[in-house]
Write a protein that holds these residues in place. Structure first.
Motif, PDB file in Angstrom:
ATOM      1  N   LEU A 189       0.882  -1.029  -0.103  1.00  0.00           N
ATOM      2  CA  LEU A 189      -0.056   0.141   0.035  1.00  0.00           C
ATOM      3  C   LEU A 189       0.732   1.309  -0.017  1.00  0.00           C
ATOM      4  O   LEU A 189       0.891   2.186   1.017  1.00  0.00           O
ATOM      5  CB  LEU A 189      -0.997  -0.109   1.299  1.00  0.00           C
ATOM      6  CG  LEU A 189      -1.951  -1.215   1.104  1.00  0.00           C
ATOM      7  CD1 LEU A 189      -2.872  -1.089   2.228  1.00  0.00           C
ATOM      8  CD2 LEU A 189      -2.848  -1.411   0.125  1.00  0.00           C
ATOM      9  N   THR A 190       1.500   1.326  -1.008  1.00  0.00           N
ATOM     10  CA  THR A 190       2.533   2.565  -1.046  1.00  0.00           C
ATOM     11  C   THR A 190       1.995   4.018  -1.326  1.00  0.00           C
ATOM     12  O   THR A 190       2.693   4.733  -0.936  1.00  0.00           O
ATOM     13  CB  THR A 190       3.553   2.436  -2.188  1.00  0.00           C
ATOM     14  OG1 THR A 190       2.513   2.150  -3.640  1.00  0.00           O
ATOM     15  CG2 THR A 190       4.455   0.824  -2.054  1.00  0.00           C
ATOM     16  N   ASN A 191       0.775   3.822  -1.750  1.00  0.00           N
ATOM     17  CA  ASN A 191       0.072   5.253  -1.826  1.00  0.00           C
ATOM     18  C   ASN A 191      -1.034   5.370  -0.732  1.00  0.00           C
ATOM     19  O   ASN A 191      -1.797   6.467  -0.925  1.00  0.00           O
ATOM     20  CB  ASN A 191      -0.554   5.370  -3.127  1.00  0.00           C
ATOM     21  CG  ASN A 191       0.470   5.647  -4.265  1.00  0.00           C
ATOM     22  OD1 ASN A 191       1.152   6.718  -4.198  1.00  0.00           O
ATOM     23  ND2 ASN A 191       0.710   4.643  -5.004  1.00  0.00           N
TER      24      ASN A 191
ATOM     25  N   ASP B  41       7.316  -2.164  12.701  1.00  0.00           N
ATOM     26  CA  ASP B  41       7.552  -2.243  11.208  1.00  0.00           C
ATOM     27  C   ASP B  41       6.045  -1.899  10.556  1.00  0.00           C
ATOM     28  O   ASP B  41       6.127  -2.023   9.102  1.00  0.00           O
ATOM     29  CB  ASP B  41       8.337  -3.348  10.890  1.00  0.00           C
ATOM     30  CG  ASP B  41       9.492  -3.554  11.149  1.00  0.00           C
ATOM     31  OD1 ASP B  41      10.130  -2.649  11.264  1.00  0.00           O
ATOM     32  OD2 ASP B  41      10.204  -4.679  11.271  1.00  0.00           O
ATOM     33  N   MET B  42       5.281  -1.545  11.175  1.00  0.00           N
ATOM     34  CA  MET B  42       3.642  -1.635  10.598  1.00  0.00           C
ATOM     35  C   MET B  42       3.465  -0.656   9.301  1.00  0.00           C
ATOM     36  O   MET B  42       3.055  -0.939   8.230  1.00  0.00           O
ATOM     37  CB  MET B  42       2.809  -1.457  11.614  1.00  0.00           C
ATOM     38  CG  MET B  42       1.153  -1.153  11.204  1.00  0.00           C
ATOM     39  SD  MET B  42       0.669  -2.846  10.283  1.00  0.00           S
ATOM     40  CE  MET B  42       0.678  -3.963  11.676  1.00  0.00           C
ATOM     41  N   PHE B  43       4.150   0.399   9.476  1.00  0.00           N
ATOM     42  CA  PHE B  43       4.169   1.426   8.481  1.00  0.00           C
ATOM     43  C   PHE B  43       5.023   1.593   7.649  1.00  0.00           C
ATOM     44  O   PHE B  43       5.298   2.777   6.729  1.00  0.00           O
ATOM     45  CB  PHE B  43       3.755   2.745   9.042  1.00  0.00           C
ATOM     46  CG  PHE B  43       2.549   2.868  10.044  1.00  0.00           C
ATOM     47  CD1 PHE B  43       1.313   2.366   9.722  1.00  0.00           C
ATOM     48  CD2 PHE B  43       2.618   3.015  11.540  1.00  0.00           C
ATOM     49  CE1 PHE B  43       0.013   2.224  10.355  1.00  0.00           C
ATOM     50  CE2 PHE B  43       1.567   2.918  12.338  1.00  0.00           C
ATOM     51  CZ  PHE B  43       0.229   2.556  11.755  1.00  0.00           C
ATOM     52  N   LYS B  44       6.267   0.882   7.523  1.00  0.00           N
ATOM     53  CA  LYS B  44       7.146   0.961   6.442  1.00  0.00           C
ATOM     54  C   LYS B  44       6.743   0.830   5.193  1.00  0.00           C
ATOM     55  O   LYS B  44       7.518   1.205   4.200  1.00  0.00           O
ATOM     56  CB  LYS B  44       8.439   0.185   6.854  1.00  0.00           C
ATOM     57  CG  LYS B  44       8.255  -1.375   6.481  1.00  0.00           C
ATOM     58  CD  LYS B  44       9.322  -2.287   7.011  1.00  0.00           C
ATOM     59  CE  LYS B  44       9.275  -3.613   6.385  1.00  0.00           C
ATOM     60  NZ  LYS B  44      10.405  -4.372   6.764  1.00  0.00           N
ATOM     61  N   TYR B  45       5.536   0.108   4.930  1.00  0.00           N
ATOM     62  CA  TYR B  45       5.052   0.090   3.660  1.00  0.00           C
ATOM     63  C   TYR B  45       3.989   1.253   3.168  1.00  0.00           C
ATOM     64  O   TYR B  45       3.709   1.357   1.858  1.00  0.00           O
ATOM     65  CB  TYR B  45       4.198  -1.081   3.522  1.00  0.00           C
ATOM     66  CG  TYR B  45       5.030  -2.510   3.948  1.00  0.00           C
ATOM     67  CD1 TYR B  45       6.037  -3.116   3.132  1.00  0.00           C
ATOM     68  CD2 TYR B  45       4.918  -2.794   5.310  1.00  0.00           C
ATOM     69  CE1 TYR B  45       6.854  -4.121   3.717  1.00  0.00           C
ATOM     70  CE2 TYR B  45       5.339  -3.852   5.843  1.00  0.00           C
ATOM     71  CZ  TYR B  45       6.227  -4.676   5.087  1.00  0.00           C
ATOM     72  OH  TYR B  45       6.886  -5.757   5.475  1.00  0.00           O
ATOM     73  N   THR B  46       3.881   2.184   3.988  1.00  0.00           N
ATOM     74  CA  THR B  46       2.818   3.295   3.869  1.00  0.00           C
ATOM     75  C   THR B  46       3.597   4.644   3.965  1.00  0.00           C
ATOM     76  O   THR B  46       2.953   5.294   4.934  1.00  0.00           O
ATOM     77  CB  THR B  46       1.655   3.147   4.611  1.00  0.00           C
ATOM     78  OG1 THR B  46       2.132   3.159   6.216  1.00  0.00           O
ATOM     79  CG2 THR B  46       1.018   1.950   4.481  1.00  0.00           C
ATOM     80  N   PRO B  47       4.441   4.991   3.429  1.00  0.00           N
ATOM     81  CA  PRO B  47       5.412   6.312   3.206  1.00  0.00           C
ATOM     82  C   PRO B  47       4.385   7.534   3.174  1.00  0.00           C
ATOM     83  O   PRO B  47       4.684   8.509   3.708  1.00  0.00           O
ATOM     84  CB  PRO B  47       6.397   6.314   2.465  1.00  0.00           C
ATOM     85  CG  PRO B  47       5.859   5.245   1.056  1.00  0.00           C
ATOM     86  CD  PRO B  47       5.108   4.301   2.018  1.00  0.00           C
ATOM     87  N   GLN B  48       3.224   7.393   2.342  1.00  0.00           N
ATOM     88  CA  GLN B  48       2.399   8.713   2.146  1.00  0.00           C
ATOM     89  C   GLN B  48       1.184   8.698   3.221  1.00  0.00           C
ATOM     90  O   GLN B  48       0.510   9.590   3.204  1.00  0.00           O
ATOM     91  CB  GLN B  48       1.877   8.508   0.797  1.00  0.00           C
ATOM     92  CG  GLN B  48       2.890   8.408  -0.310  1.00  0.00           C
ATOM     93  CD  GLN B  48       3.839   9.471  -0.428  1.00  0.00           C
ATOM     94  OE1 GLN B  48       3.451  10.492  -0.253  1.00  0.00           O
ATOM     95  NE2 GLN B  48       5.053   8.902  -0.934  1.00  0.00           N
TER      96      GLN B  48
END
Length: 959
Positions: free
Chosen positions: A585-587, A604-611
């Motif tokens: 979920l990069t966006n 590490d939960m939000f390392k995939y969701t930088p936006q």
């Protein structure tokens, strides 16, 4: 109590961090509490997008702590009974004021005078009875005024005089009774375009009573008035395009008397619903709008409906016909036979059970048909021209394959709130242009392939509130254009792989309130939703008990997803989310996991969701949040952490959330909000901390000052925060805490410190310049008194007979004249600085020791001597000894003639010369034996000041 008011009810417990400083700076800090504060910590309101929201707050008066920069002010649903002249004086840029649903019975003259920017004013549903003189003074820019539902029966002639820009006035549901009262309003409103005087118990309408000139009105509502005579003798409404004269509950008929047939020649929308009028007058009325009418409302007509329909349909321009609440039970083939130009027909809220097969055949131009809220059991046929069809809230239980035959132009179909139990695969086969299909609130348990082949242009499909339990493979594969799909509030427990195949353009998918479990979530289910932006899985049964990574992350294919919500329903136990739950979920912009009994979040939960910009983890049992959790989401703007088990907000100090604007952290267990926390959130504009257990001591002093004084962050409901600790303060308002003993006014301290430094510098400079030798002497005198030094009360003989104080330029005279005479011939022991001072010892100490170690001090005075700094110090120390010991120890010898005017700056020497004798070196040619004799006598004389029996002065001087 507004911002800036001091409350000194109690003294707080002095916290250890503040106690030391409070005592030191108490006096300096008192002055700072007199300064007014202007922040967003409002007592009863909150600020949202430049609007002060004070609605439903039980206010009895207009609050005075509203920032002057607000553009909107909502005071609706309160208990305000009077508007005072000072209530709105500080709101110069206010453009919208809402006072709806209060108890206002009195408005002071000039109460709105300062609202020079106001454009919209709402006074609906109050208790106004009379409108006084110049009531609206100052509102020259007001364009919209609403006064519905008051008790207004009298209006002063100048009440509306100031409203020269008013365009919209709604004064419906009052007690005006007479058109002369309306006249007193309209005479001052040259730009009025819309006037609504509905339900004012007007019994007659005489145009000459209303106005003596043409009005610029475009909208006029006279409905629900028991008007028995309607008379217009002149064209007073040349621009009227919308006219509502619908009837009231009165059974009396209205007499229509319009002598100028052009009076309503421009009316395009006419409402005569419920009007009681003779058919001949009704026909005359319709004839007056025959050339311009496009929309006609004949709702709730009492009689002659078929005749009126056919009469109105003869108007060639009429295209929209509303026939609501007319108790029609069926539609015959003759009812609309003349309505060939009608494009929109509304039959809502009738009692239609069935239609003749050709009931709508004559409506050749019909585009929109509403049969909502009737008793239909089947779909009407033969409607090939329809674009919109509304059959909602009927009793249709089955759809047949030919129900929508040949309706290839239909774009919107509403079938919600019927009794449809199933669909068939052929029911929508002809709806090739359909874009919106509403099937919610039925009883469908199976779709039977209805969406597998047809509806290629469908964009919105609503299937919520049905009884679906399984979504099978390819169920929606024919909906290539679908963007919005709602499956919420069904009984779906299984999502088969490929169930969303074909939905490549889907943007919004709503699956909340079903029985979906974590087993149904895998990447293959959502693999075809490549353009999905919003996915709502709230109120389901998704349960994860471990934070271990999943082998198949469920949303890994949804790279364009922006909003994800997954709160649970009726879940028991404590849960966690897998650390890679958000993988792919990069966006993602919004993540909602409210109320899932969550215990923690892996770092590490939000390392995939930088936006990520909005995070809601409220109503969980999270006890701690690691600052590292927020490291990958530095764009976070909104954070919801209410109703958790967090005991502190300290994690925010290190989370580096510099873009956070909105923080909701209410109903937790925070007791102290540290200064470091508020400083770490520089972009914060709104914070909600209601329902926490605050400690009432100095630890919260910085937070209180910040909440009151900052002009950027609104601390919602701050004035109602309550203390929970210590016990004796429990229940007290946090803002009632007296922090005077805790806080330090840094700016005032800096000012005071600077002022003191400058003052000390000036004193030191003055002392150094004028009093430095007095201080030196005082220092030695103190040593003498304290240690009984050799200089005072010393029994041993002096080391020297005399100390010679002279300037180096006079050294030849001392060496050639004085020294041979006194030391060579007379045998006196003299002390000379170049010969007898101790090397390495401070010069001032040498001078002091020499003077106090000699019986006498001989000062050799010349012009050079007076200009020498060290000579000046020597005579000062000698004079100190003279006045302190009261002994004759000082001999002045003038080598040169020095006028009195040149001695004036040397006040100490003049003082000595006034009381003591002195010697002058003889001029050339004079005898010197007398000088040396007098000097020898001076050296031999006793030190007692009272035994001065000989005269030393050779040349007499008067000072």
């Amino acid at each position: 109590m507004g911002p800036g008011e001091k409350v000194e009810k109690t003294k707080p417990k002095r916290g250890s961090k503040c106690f030391k400083l409070s005592l030191i700076f108490f006096l300096l800090n008192i002055g700072s509490f007199a300064l007014p504060v202007t922040g967003f910590a409002l007592k009863s309101c909150r600020i949202s997008f430049d609007i002060a929201l004070c609605d439903k707050s039980n206010l009895t008066a207009v609050p005075r702590d509203i920032p002057s920069t607000v553009k909107g002010f909502d005071l609706s649903a309160n208990k305000i009974s009077r508007v005072h002249v000072t209530d709105f004086t500080n709101l110069p840029v206010l453009t919208k004021l809402d006072l709806n649903r209060n108890y206002i019975s009195q408005i002071d003259n000039g109460a709105f005078a300062s609202l020079v920017s106001l454009k919209k004013l709402n006074l609906n549903n109050n208790k106004l009875v009379q409108l006084g003189e110049n009531l609206f003074d100052g509102l020259t820019n007001l364009t919209e005024l609403r006064m519905i539902g008051n008790r207004i029966k009298a209006v002063a002639s100048t009440s509306f005089k100031a409203l020269t820009s008013l365009k919209f006035l709604d004064i419906s549901h009052n007690k005006l009774h007479h058109m002369t009262t309306v006249h007193s309003i309209l005479q001052h409103l040259p730009h009025l375009r819309e006037l609504y005087i509905k339900n004012n118990n007007l019994t007659t309408f005489q145009s000459w009573e209303l106005t003596n000139r043409s009005l610029q009105l475009q909208y006029l509502d006279l409905s629900q008035n028991p008007i028995t005579t309607f008379t217009v003798t002149a064209n007073v409404f040349p621009n009227l395009t919308w006219f509502n004269i619908g009837g009231s509950s009165s059974k009396k008929q209205m007499k229509w008397d319009v002598r100028d047939n052009t009076s309503f020649s421009r009316v395009s929308s006419l409402d005569i619903g419920g009007l009681q009028m003779a058919f001949s007058d009704m026909k005359t009325l319709l004839e007056t709008v025959n050339s311009s009418l496009t929309s006609l409302r004949m709702n709730a007509m009492k009689h002659n409906l078929p005749v009126l329909i056919n009469t109105s349909c003869t108007i060639p321009t009429m295209s929209t016909l509303y026939l609501r609440r007319n108790k029609l039970t069926s539609v015959s083939s003759d009812l609309f036979k003349l309505c060939i130009n009608v494009t929109e027909l509304d039959l809502t809220e009738n009692r239609i059970q069935n239609n003749h097969r050709d009931a709508f055949r004559s409506l050749q131009s019909l585009r929109i048909l509403s049969l909502r809220h009737n008793r239909l059991s089947s779909v009407p046929r033969n409607l090939p021209t329809l674009v919109e069809l509304d059959l909602s809230s009927n009793k249709i239980n089955k759809l047949k394959c030919d129900d929508f035959a040949n309706q290839t132009k239909l774009r919107q179909l509403s079938l919600y709130q019927n009794s449809i139990s199933a669909l068939s695969d052929c029911v929508f086969k002809d709806l090739i242009r359909l874009q919106v299909l509403k099937l919610q609130t039925n009883h469908m348990s199976n779709l039977n392939g209805a969406f597998k082949k047809y509806l290629p242009n469908l964009r919105e499909l609503l299937l919520n509130q049905n009884e679906l339990n399984v979504i099978t493979y390819g169920e929606f594969q024919g909906l290539q254009s679908l963007q919005n799909l709602s499956l919420m509030q069904n009984q779906i427990s299984k999502l088969e792989d490929g169930c969303f195949i074909g939905l490549t353009n889907l943007i919004n998918l709503l699956l909340q309130n079903n029985h979906i479990t974590e087993k149904s979530l895998n990447s293959s289910i959502f693999s075809d939703l490549m353009n999905l932006r919003r996915l709502d899985l709230r109120e389901n049964h998704i349960k994860y008990i471990s934070s271990s990574a999943l082998a198949n992350a469920p949303f890994s294919q949804l790279s364009r997803l922006e909003t994800l919500a997954i709160p649970l329903q009726h879940s028991k136990g404590k849960f966690q989310l897998p650390r890679n739950f958000l993988q792919g979920l990069t966006n993602l912009l919004v993540f909602n996991i409210r109320n899932i009994q969550l215990l923690s979040l892996h770092e590490d939960m939000f390392k995939y969701t930088p936006q990520l910009q909005t995070l809601d983890i409220s109503s969980n049992e999270i006890r701690d949040l690691s600052p590292g959790l927020f490291s990958p989401i530095q764009n976070l703007k909104s954070l919801y952490i209410s109703r958790t088990s967090l005991r502190s907000l300290d994690f925010l100090r290190f989370a580096n959330l510099t873009k956070l604007e909105f923080l909701q952290a209410k109903k937790n267990q925070y007791s102290v909000i540290g200064e470091e926390i508020t400083n770490s959130l520089p972009a914060l504009v709104y914070v909600d901390l209601q329902g926490n257990s605050f400690t009432c001591d100095c630890d919260n002093a910085p937070f209180l000052q910040w909440a009151k004084n900052n002009n950027q962050t609104q601390v919602f409901d701050a004035y109602n925060f309550e203390c929970n600790y210590p016990v004796n303060f429990k229940g007290m308002k946090l803002f009632d805490l007296n922090i005077r003993f805790c806080t330090v006014d840094t700016e005032f301290i800096c000012f005071a410190s600077t002022a003191c430094t400058i003052l000390v510098f000036m004193v030191v400079s003055f002392t150094y310049h004028f009093l430095r030798w007095q201080l030196v002497y005082a220092y030695y005198l103190f040593l003498a008194l304290l240690f009984d030094t050799k200089h005072k009360n010393k029994q041993a003989p002096n080391q020297y007979d005399a100390f010679i104080s002279y300037n180096t330029h006079d050294e030849p005279w001392v060496i050639e004249e004085l020294l041979p005479k006194l030391e060579g011939e007379q045998g006196w022991k003299l002390c000379l600085h170049h010969r007898d001072f101790q090397p390495g010892k401070p010069i001032i100490d040498n001078i002091t020791d020499a003077i106090y170690g000699s019986r006498k001090t001989i000062c050799v005075i010349s012009h050079r001597y007076l200009e020498s700094e060290w000579c000046s110090r020597e005579i000062q120390v000698a004079s100190f000894r003279l006045f302190d010991e009261r002994k004759d120890v000082l001999i002045l010898v003038f080598l040169e003639e020095i006028p009195t005017t040149q001695l004036s700056p040397y006040h100490r020497m003049r003082k000595v010369m006034k009381k003591r004798t002195y010697l002058s070196w003889p001029r050339v040619g004079e005898h010197r034996e007398v000088f040396w004799e007098k000097l020898c006598q001076a050296l031999k004389s006793k030190e007692d000041l009272g035994e001065d029996s000989f005269l030393l002065t050779v040349v007499d001087r008067q000072f």
